[in-house]
Design a protein around this motif. Structure first.
Motif, PDB file in Angstrom:
ATOM      1  N   ALA A 347      51.880  65.529  47.836  1.00 41.18           N
ATOM      2  CA  ALA A 347      52.506  64.212  47.998  1.00 41.18           C
ATOM      3  C   ALA A 347      52.194  63.272  46.844  1.00 41.18           C
ATOM      4  CB  ALA A 347      52.043  63.581  49.317  1.00 41.18           C
ATOM      5  N   ILE A 348      51.280  63.658  45.968  1.00 44.99           N
ATOM      6  CA  ILE A 348      50.892  62.807  44.836  1.00 44.99           C
ATOM      7  C   ILE A 348      51.769  63.136  43.633  1.00 44.99           C
ATOM      8  CG2 ILE A 348      49.033  62.170  43.267  1.00 44.99           C
ATOM      9  CD1 ILE A 348      48.528  61.248  46.099  1.00 44.99           C
ATOM     10  N   PRO A 349      52.436  62.152  43.064  1.00 45.41           N
ATOM     11  CA  PRO A 349      53.266  62.420  41.877  1.00 45.41           C
ATOM     12  C   PRO A 349      52.399  62.694  40.651  1.00 45.41           C
ATOM     13  CG  PRO A 349      53.185  60.065  42.315  1.00 45.41           C
ATOM     14  CD  PRO A 349      52.470  60.727  43.455  1.00 45.41           C
ATOM     15  N   SER A 350      52.950  63.397  39.697  1.00 45.72           N
ATOM     16  CA  SER A 350      52.238  63.642  38.442  1.00 45.72           C
ATOM     17  C   SER A 350      51.970  62.320  37.734  1.00 45.72           C
ATOM     18  CB  SER A 350      53.061  64.562  37.538  1.00 45.72           C
ATOM     19  OG  SER A 350      53.252  65.815  38.158  1.00 45.72           O
ATOM     20  N   ALA A 351      50.849  62.256  37.039  1.00 46.42           N
ATOM     21  CA  ALA A 351      50.457  61.023  36.356  1.00 46.42           C
ATOM     22  C   ALA A 351      51.349  60.786  35.143  1.00 46.42           C
ATOM     23  CB  ALA A 351      48.997  61.096  35.935  1.00 46.42           C
ATOM     24  N   THR A 352      51.949  59.607  35.065  1.00 53.67           N
ATOM     25  CA  THR A 352      52.749  59.211  33.899  1.00 53.67           C
ATOM     26  C   THR A 352      52.323  57.817  33.453  1.00 53.67           C
ATOM     27  OG1 THR A 352      54.502  58.336  35.332  1.00 53.67           O
ATOM     28  CG2 THR A 352      54.741  60.614  34.565  1.00 53.67           C
ATOM     29  N   PHE A 353      52.249  57.609  32.155  1.00 53.53           N
ATOM     30  CA  PHE A 353      51.819  56.325  31.611  1.00 53.53           C
ATOM     31  C   PHE A 353      52.695  55.970  30.412  1.00 53.53           C
ATOM     32  CE2 PHE A 353      48.063  58.332  33.445  1.00 53.53           C
ATOM     33  CZ  PHE A 353      47.513  57.328  34.222  1.00 53.53           C
ATOM     34  N   ASP A 354      52.889  54.677  30.197  1.00 62.17           N
ATOM     35  CA  ASP A 354      53.457  54.228  28.928  1.00 62.17           C
ATOM     36  C   ASP A 354      52.441  54.523  27.827  1.00 62.17           C
ATOM     37  OD1 ASP A 354      55.716  53.335  30.198  1.00 62.17           O
ATOM     38  OD2 ASP A 354      54.962  51.281  30.458  1.00 62.17           O
ATOM     39  N   TYR A 355      52.845  54.292  26.568  1.00 71.29           N
ATOM     40  CA  TYR A 355      51.975  54.642  25.455  1.00 71.29           C
ATOM     41  C   TYR A 355      50.583  54.016  25.644  1.00 71.29           C
ATOM     42  CZ  TYR A 355      49.984  55.290  20.854  1.00 71.29           C
ATOM     43  OH  TYR A 355      49.153  55.653  19.825  1.00 71.29           O
ATOM     44  N   SER A 356      49.578  54.881  25.613  1.00 71.09           N
ATOM     45  CA  SER A 356      48.189  54.474  25.857  1.00 71.09           C
ATOM     46  C   SER A 356      47.310  55.679  25.563  1.00 71.09           C
ATOM     47  CB  SER A 356      48.004  54.057  27.326  1.00 71.09           C
ATOM     48  OG  SER A 356      48.363  55.145  28.187  1.00 71.09           O
ATOM     49  N   GLU A 357      46.011  55.495  25.679  1.00 75.11           N
ATOM     50  CA  GLU A 357      45.113  56.637  25.530  1.00 75.11           C
ATOM     51  C   GLU A 357      45.459  57.729  26.536  1.00 75.11           C
ATOM     52  OE1 GLU A 357      40.951  55.296  23.505  1.00 75.11           O
ATOM     53  OE2 GLU A 357      40.977  55.468  25.691  1.00 75.11           O
ATOM     54  N   SER A 379      32.776  60.318  28.256  1.00 77.20           N
ATOM     55  CA  SER A 379      33.342  59.008  28.554  1.00 77.20           C
ATOM     56  C   SER A 379      34.843  59.147  28.834  1.00 77.20           C
ATOM     57  CB  SER A 379      33.054  58.020  27.420  1.00 77.20           C
ATOM     58  OG  SER A 379      33.081  56.697  27.904  1.00 77.20           O
ATOM     59  N   SER A 380      35.703  58.409  28.154  1.00 73.31           N
ATOM     60  CA  SER A 380      37.127  58.381  28.514  1.00 73.31           C
ATOM     61  C   SER A 380      37.808  59.732  28.356  1.00 73.31           C
ATOM     62  CB  SER A 380      37.864  57.346  27.662  1.00 73.31           C
ATOM     63  OG  SER A 380      37.370  56.055  27.906  1.00 73.31           O
ATOM     64  N   ARG A 383      37.406  62.180  31.222  1.00 75.77           N
ATOM     65  CA  ARG A 383      37.958  61.663  32.482  1.00 75.77           C
ATOM     66  C   ARG A 383      39.487  61.649  32.453  1.00 75.77           C
ATOM     67  NH1 ARG A 383      33.687  60.055  35.324  1.00 75.77           N
ATOM     68  NH2 ARG A 383      31.799  59.559  34.167  1.00 75.77           N
ATOM     69  N   TYR A 384      40.079  61.219  31.356  1.00 69.55           N
ATOM     70  CA  TYR A 384      41.540  61.174  31.287  1.00 69.55           C
ATOM     71  C   TYR A 384      42.140  62.578  31.330  1.00 69.55           C
ATOM     72  CZ  TYR A 384      41.054  56.257  29.957  1.00 69.55           C
ATOM     73  OH  TYR A 384      40.752  54.919  29.936  1.00 69.55           O
ATOM     74  N   ALA A 385      41.422  63.547  30.806  1.00 63.83           N
ATOM     75  CA  ALA A 385      41.946  64.914  30.802  1.00 63.83           C
ATOM     76  C   ALA A 385      42.165  65.435  32.219  1.00 63.83           C
ATOM     77  CB  ALA A 385      40.993  65.834  30.041  1.00 63.83           C
ATOM     78  N   GLN A 386      41.399  64.901  33.195  1.00 69.33           N
ATOM     79  CA  GLN A 386      41.526  65.386  34.570  1.00 69.33           C
ATOM     80  C   GLN A 386      42.872  65.029  35.194  1.00 69.33           C
ATOM     81  OE1 GLN A 386      39.062  67.408  35.427  1.00 69.33           O
ATOM     82  NE2 GLN A 386      38.072  66.806  33.501  1.00 69.33           N
ATOM     83  N   GLY A 458      34.465  50.705  23.160  1.00 68.72           N
ATOM     84  CA  GLY A 458      34.218  51.501  24.363  1.00 68.72           C
ATOM     85  C   GLY A 458      35.074  51.041  25.521  1.00 68.72           C
ATOM     86  N   GLU A 459      36.290  51.545  25.590  1.00 69.86           N
ATOM     87  CA  GLU A 459      37.245  51.105  26.608  1.00 69.86           C
ATOM     88  C   GLU A 459      36.749  51.367  28.017  1.00 69.86           C
ATOM     89  OE1 GLU A 459      39.751  52.010  29.701  1.00 69.86           O
ATOM     90  OE2 GLU A 459      39.267  53.658  28.365  1.00 69.86           O
ATOM     91  N   ILE A 460      35.975  52.431  28.231  1.00 71.00           N
ATOM     92  CA  ILE A 460      35.569  52.811  29.579  1.00 71.00           C
ATOM     93  C   ILE A 460      34.783  51.693  30.253  1.00 71.00           C
ATOM     94  CG2 ILE A 460      33.369  53.889  28.932  1.00 71.00           C
ATOM     95  CD1 ILE A 460      35.874  55.272  31.502  1.00 71.00           C
ATOM     96  N   PHE A 461      34.083  50.876  29.468  1.00 74.65           N
ATOM     97  CA  PHE A 461      33.282  49.804  30.055  1.00 74.65           C
ATOM     98  C   PHE A 461      34.162  48.745  30.708  1.00 74.65           C
ATOM     99  CE2 PHE A 461      30.660  51.451  26.504  1.00 74.65           C
ATOM    100  CZ  PHE A 461      29.596  51.916  27.244  1.00 74.65           C
ATOM    101  N   HIS A 462      35.365  48.562  30.182  1.00 80.22           N
ATOM    102  CA  HIS A 462      36.275  47.582  30.764  1.00 80.22           C
ATOM    103  C   HIS A 462      36.806  48.049  32.115  1.00 80.22           C
ATOM    104  CE1 HIS A 462      36.640  45.079  27.097  1.00 80.22           C
ATOM    105  NE2 HIS A 462      36.455  46.225  26.465  1.00 80.22           N
TER     106      HIS A 462
END
Length: 547
Positions: A347-357, A379-380, A383-386, A458-462
């Motif tokens: 039921a979860i859609p695939s992750a899609t993002f506008d241009y970003s990391e 760090s990022s 995590r983003y790879a998951q 360090g974006e992850i801190f935000h």
């Protein structure tokens, strides 16, 4: 007291008690337990050897309990003898609170680790004021007592700080405690084998969580068919292919989409774990807040690893051997629990993002050639790879032993230097610049592809929940910078490409992921805006929660 209750559960029934004041609450409790046979002895030097004799008689562990200060030092000769004779001896020492050590208070000296290498395990218990400290105390005592006969027998030391007031009333009933058991291998000859299988079959809500494993293990098809339908299989990219089937997809978002009541309904009754570290904080939080009735950890070293705070059983054997052994003993009925998790994942859609990391990482992972090797920095990047799938024959590596940013690039280059595959490295800007001297050598070749995610800090801190950074502290916490990898990359012989938007990324990807090995290593630097990255990530999770 947890200590006395666990002594009983781990088979310690004979205790030598030495006089003193600081150990009064321990002595009172032990002396009032009908299951314990206690022996009073005044001289600790004799007491230690007396306890040694008790344990030598039939090989069962014996304990000796003393007060704080030099009383403990007088047990040293007996402990040394127990160590070299491999005799299971438990030394229990009362201690003063840590704040008073070295402050001219009476009968105080540094007691933790006082026996050095002459004990198999030495633990210093916390003073218990919170539930976490109680769990920590329970885990430490279990760890120490399990070492009495782990890879040979020998002495252990349990140091117990006792604060004031310590003149407690006698205790006659022990509290219920969590007991961690260890099984050394599984064969039809083990007397505990059948009860373990019966417990396994009794639970219908079974989950397997696999941590980091730097290998790909192919299960025999007959075991795959027997195992897959009985469990919810949870892995991350760092687990590589080490389960007999498909894992739950979109784990992070599946857990995010559940409210607390739903998470409670989806909790497992039995959790089985193997492998190393887990990246997902949501998974850790889910299992800590909604613990299973039992948690079995399977590992060849048999060490106690209580990541989720609910460990009950350690199975000392190769995890794949364990799964193949139990496969033929599973009851044939198929539980509904795995299908419930599968339905939620679908039921979860695939992750899609506008241009970003996040979108850059997703685009690169979707275009990875097979076979190849993927190195993820901490760090990022990791995590983003998951959020995105990785081809089955792409091996994934990451320095999750300590999860630091240092050395990610050096480790990847060391691996790539002896690899005949293409090696892709996904790394954040701080990790790259911190380890940029990894390129200050000639030990890499054209099979290296670096993706540097550069958003100026360090974006992850935000993204940390509840963290509000003031302008005057932001530059110190997040490592704000305006550096680029271009000059260094070109100087070190890399073909350099920079992207700032979707169009430039689309144009650069075919070259960056081209499976043919050219004459130069490649470095792709993706520039993004950290604040926008965070807002896009938060918006995605808000969308998932609102489903």
């Amino acid at each position: 007291m947890q200590l006395v209750a666990l002594l009983k559960e781990h088979g310690v029934r004979r205790v030598v008690l030495c006089p003193g004041s600081r150990n009064i609450p321990i002595v009172q409790t032990l002396a009032n337990m009908a299951e314990m046979t206690c022996y009073p002895m005044t001289d600790e030097r004799s007491a230690g050897f007396f306890a040694l004799g008790l344990a030598l008689h039939d090989g069962m562990p014996a304990a000796v309990c003393c007060t704080s200060g030099t009383a403990l030092l007088n047990l040293h000769p007996a402990v040394a003898e127990a160590f070299y004779q491999q005799v299971p001896l438990v030394v229990i020492s009362a201690d003063r609170p840590a704040a008073w050590i070295g402050q001219m208070d009476g009968q105080t000296l540094p007691q933790p680790g006082v026996f050095g290498p002459l004990v198999k395990k030495s633990v210093h218990l916390p003073e218990v004021h919170t539930e976490e400290e109680e769990w920590f105390c329970n885990r430490l005592v279990n760890e120490a007592l399990l070492e009495l006969n782990h890879h040979g027998k020998g002495p252990v030391h349990i140091n117990v700080p006792v604060g004031d007031p310590f003149f407690l009333l006698p205790v006659t009933e022990l509290p219920p405690v969590r007991v961690i058991r260890r099984y050394k291998g599984l064969t039809v000859y083990d007397q505990d084998y059948q009860p373990l299988i019966e417990r396994l079959n009794r639970y219908q809500r079974r989950m397997v969580v696999v941590g980091q494993m730097n290998l790909i293990y192919l299960f025999d098809k007959r075991y795959t068919k027997l195992l897959y339908k009985h469990f919810v299989w949870v892995t991350e990219h760092l687990s590589n292919r080490t389960i007999p089937g498909l894992p739950v997809a979109h784990l992070e978002t599946v857990l995010t989409a559940m409210n607390p009541d739903e998470q409670e309904r989806m909790r497992p009754d039995l959790l089985i774990t193997y492998g190393g570290h887990i990246v997902s904080k949501r998974l850790k939080l889910f299992l800590r807040k909604h613990p299973p009735k039992e948690h079995w950890h399977v590992a060849a070293d048999g060490e106690v690893v209580d990541l989720y705070g609910c460990l009950t059983t350690v199975i000392e054997m190769d995890p794949f051997e364990f799964l193949e052994k139990v496969a033929t003993r599973m009851e044939n009925r198929t539980p509904d629990y795995p299908r419930q998790w599968e339905a939620r994942a679908k039921a979860i859609p695939s992750a899609t993002f506008d241009y970003s990391e996040m979108s850059v990482v997703g685009s690169v992972l979707r275009h990875l050639p097979s076979p190849s090797t993927l190195h993820l920095a901490n760090s990022s990047a990791v995590r983003y790879a998951q959020f995105f799938p990785v081809p089955d024959d792409v091996e994934v590596l990451c320095n999750r032993g300590t999860s630091g940013i240092e050395g990610s690039l050096s480790t990847a280059i060391g691996y790539a230097s002896v690899s005949d595959r293409l090696n892709f490295v996904l790394i954040g800007d701080l990790s790259f610049f911190y380890d940029m001297n990894a390129l200050w050598n000639a030990n890499y070749g054209s099979n290296l592809r670096l993706l540097v995610l550069n958003n100026g800090g360090g974006e992850i801190f935000h993204a940390l929940p509840g963290l509000e950074l003031h302008d005057n502290s932001r530059r110190f916490v997040t490592g704000i910078h305006t550096a680029s990898a271009r000059a260094w990359a070109e100087d070190r012989g890399f073909s350099y490409h920079a992207v700032h938007n979707d169009a430039e990324l689309e144009a650069a990807l075919p070259v960056f992921t081209d499976p043919s090995v050219g004459h130069q290593p490649l470095l792709l630097e993706a520039f993004t805006d950290k604040i926008r990255d965070v807002e896009l990530l938060k918006a995605y999770f808000r969308k998932i929660k609102g489903r």
